[in-house]
Motif scaffolding. Structure first.
Motif, PDB file in Angstrom:
ATOM      1  N   UNK A   1       0.835  -1.209   0.000  1.00 46.90           N
ATOM      2  CA  UNK A   1       0.000   0.000   0.000  1.00 46.90           C
ATOM      3  C   UNK A   1       0.865   1.252   0.000  1.00 46.90           C
ATOM      4  N   UNK A   2       1.905   1.269   0.821  1.00 52.37           N
ATOM      5  CA  UNK A   2       2.775   2.447   0.890  1.00 52.37           C
ATOM      6  C   UNK A   2       3.537   2.670  -0.401  1.00 52.37           C
ATOM      7  N   UNK A  35      -3.071   8.140   1.991  1.00 56.65           N
ATOM      8  CA  UNK A  35      -3.805   6.868   2.063  1.00 56.65           C
ATOM      9  C   UNK A  35      -3.010   5.827   2.841  1.00 56.65           C
ATOM     10  N   UNK A  36      -1.733   5.690   2.506  1.00 56.78           N
ATOM     11  CA  UNK A  36      -0.928   4.661   3.178  1.00 56.78           C
ATOM     12  C   UNK A  36      -0.732   4.983   4.655  1.00 56.78           C
ATOM     13  N   UNK A  53      -1.884   2.552   7.683  1.00 57.34           N
ATOM     14  CA  UNK A  53      -0.954   2.093   8.715  1.00 57.34           C
ATOM     15  C   UNK A  53      -1.450   2.455  10.106  1.00 57.34           C
ATOM     16  N   UNK A  54      -2.050   3.640  10.255  1.00 61.36           N
ATOM     17  CA  UNK A  54      -2.594   4.033  11.555  1.00 61.36           C
ATOM     18  C   UNK A  54      -3.716   3.119  12.007  1.00 61.36           C
ATOM     19  N   UNK A 105       4.356  -4.658  18.734  1.00 59.72           N
ATOM     20  CA  UNK A 105       3.763  -5.208  17.510  1.00 59.72           C
ATOM     21  C   UNK A 105       3.510  -4.109  16.474  1.00 59.72           C
ATOM     22  N   UNK A 106       3.339  -2.871  16.927  1.00 60.30           N
ATOM     23  CA  UNK A 106       3.083  -1.774  15.978  1.00 60.30           C
ATOM     24  C   UNK A 106       4.262  -1.515  15.040  1.00 60.30           C
ATOM     25  N   UNK A 107       5.420  -2.032  15.425  1.00 58.69           N
ATOM     26  CA  UNK A 107       6.570  -1.872  14.514  1.00 58.69           C
ATOM     27  C   UNK A 107       6.308  -2.541  13.178  1.00 58.69           C
ATOM     28  N   UNK A 108       5.459  -3.602  13.175  1.00 57.34           N
ATOM     29  CA  UNK A 108       5.131  -4.287  11.915  1.00 57.34           C
ATOM     30  C   UNK A 108       4.226  -3.438  11.026  1.00 57.34           C
ATOM     31  N   UNK A 109       3.732  -2.336  11.556  1.00 63.76           N
ATOM     32  CA  UNK A 109       2.979  -1.398  10.730  1.00 63.76           C
ATOM     33  C   UNK A 109       3.821  -0.188  10.350  1.00 63.76           C
TER      34      UNK A 109
END
Length: 422
Positions: free
Chosen positions: A87-88, A95-96, A100-101, A125-129
């Motif tokens: 997506x990014x 949008x990306x 991610x948020x 785990x948010x590092x994976x986003x």
């Protein structure tokens, strides 16, 4: 194909690594249904390039189901990372970033609810986003900058080619207009010296002893004088009309030359300009000889006459051959080349073929070939067509067809050529 292999790797890693990853954080995998979100998230990666946002939605849903089952870490997070990266890399930052948020918030919320861990334990785990988002944005920006640089380079080359063509137009058309102006002024000068002088009246006939003859002589004088006056008047009118036409030609050509110089006066000649004579097909033999001396065997075939062409057509045809042979030297490797020039049926056809093996990306008619862009600009400006591309039998071919305006014969172009009819 590549995404299918990636999905297969994620699937195998998810099936084999989910249980060990859970045991590392003190969790136990119980039941086959735990692997359903892992399989769904992995298989969704197959179409990630075609449907980036839907694939990300499916992956987030699968991850939330996985977390609500009481599991926290595992290979399923790689599926989330690839979906967010896609997506990014293919969508704008607005949008990306929003995607991610949403992924980070849902991951944290589902992790806290499903595992019972506190917020500090789930936050990593948010590092994976965040990390895939940063990598994808960097890749997209770099790609866009590269494409923009490429477009700017092609635009600069096209502008340079147009400037060079403008210089040649200035030289060729300016020379022609100057010659027209000079010839018209010469003709006006000659006409001024050859204006007809009044023709003296015929002397009266000598007196005769014969009465009938003397009586008829005065009647013939007015007729002869009137005829001569009419002839002088017609000649004067014709010379006046010719003088007016030549004056208009001289004035118009001079004004056109001034406008041309004003319009193209901003064009600056580059440092490489040596003011050499304009090249043309008359120099084709020397060009072929230079290519042969560089190590490429070249055959030359000429059908029809290639002399007496308009300067613009002659120059464009020469540039097509020159750039094509330059491309053979640069990209064709060990090859032979053939040049064919044919002037028939009102068209000048130039074809340059080679037996080389140059990379298609470097010799693409629509891609990176700067020389091909310049050739196409010249040919289409003259109302012609050009094609360039690989041959089915191997090698590369450039074909250009330029309309040739009707050329008068050399005899008819002679200023002193006379018409022998009648």
């Amino acid at each position: 194909m590549l995404d299918g292999l990636l999905a297969l790797v994620l699937l195998l890693a998810g099936v084999a690594g989910t249980a060990p990853a859970s045991r590392n954080v003190g969790l136990t995998v119980t039941g086959w249904w735990v692997y359903v979100p892992v399989v769904v998230a992995a298989l969704a990666i197959v179409v990630r390039r075609r449907f980036p946002l839907p694939v990300l939605g499916v992956t987030i849903a699968a991850l939330c189901a996985y977390l609500l089952m009481g599991l926290l870490f595992g290979p399923i997070l790689f599926s989330l990372g690839f979906a967010l990266y896609t997506v990014a890399a293919h969508r704008v930052l607005r949008v990306s970033g929003a995607a991610a948020g949403v992924a980070a918030v849902l991951t944290v919320a589902c992790g806290v609810i499903g595992t019972g861990f506190d917020l500090l334990a789930v936050m990593p785990v948010t590092a994976w986003a965040v990390v895939p988002l940063a990598i994808g944005v960097t890749v997209r920006v770099t790609r866009e900058q590269t494409l923009q640089s490429r477009r700017d380079e092609l635009r600069r080359h096209a502008d340079t080619e147009r400037l060079r063509v403008a210089q040649e137009v200035h030289d060729v058309v300016g020379h022609g207009l100057a010659a027209i102006t000079m010839q018209a002024d010469i003709a006006l000068h000659v006409l001024a010296k050859r204006s007809p002088a009044p023709t003296p009246a015929s002397p009266p006939a000598p007196a005769s002893s014969s009465a009938p003859a003397s009586s008829s002589a005065p009647a013939s004088l007015p007729v002869s004088s009137a005829t001569q006056d009419r002839a002088d008047a017609a000649l004067t009118a014709a010379l006046t009309a010719a003088e007016d036409a030549l004056t208009a030609i001289s004035r118009t050509s001079r004004e056109s030359l001034d406008e041309l110089r004003a319009t193209l006066g901003a064009v600056r000649r580059g440092p490489a300009d040596d003011r050499s004579p304009v090249a043309g097909l008359a120099h084709l033999g020397a060009l072929v000889d230079r290519t042969r001396s560089a190590g490429v065997p070249v055959s030359l075939s000429i059908t029809g006459t290639i002399t007496g062409l308009q300067t613009a057509v002659d120059l464009a045809a020469y540039r097509v051959v020159q750039e094509s042979l330059t491309n053979v030297l640069r990209h064709a490797g060990s090859a032979t080349a053939a040049v064919s020039v044919e002037n028939s049926a009102g068209n000048l056809t130039i074809k340059v073929t080679d037996t080389g093996h140059g990379a298609p990306s470097t010799r693409s008619p629509h891609g990176g070939g700067h020389g091909l862009i310049g050739m196409r600009e010249r040919v289409t400006a003259l109302g012609g067509t050009m094609s360039a591309g690989p041959q089915s039998t191997g090698g590369y071919a450039v074909t250009a067809t330029i309309p040739v305006p009707h050329q008068r014969s050399a005899a008819s172009q002679e200023p002193g050529a006379a018409d022998d009819r009648g």
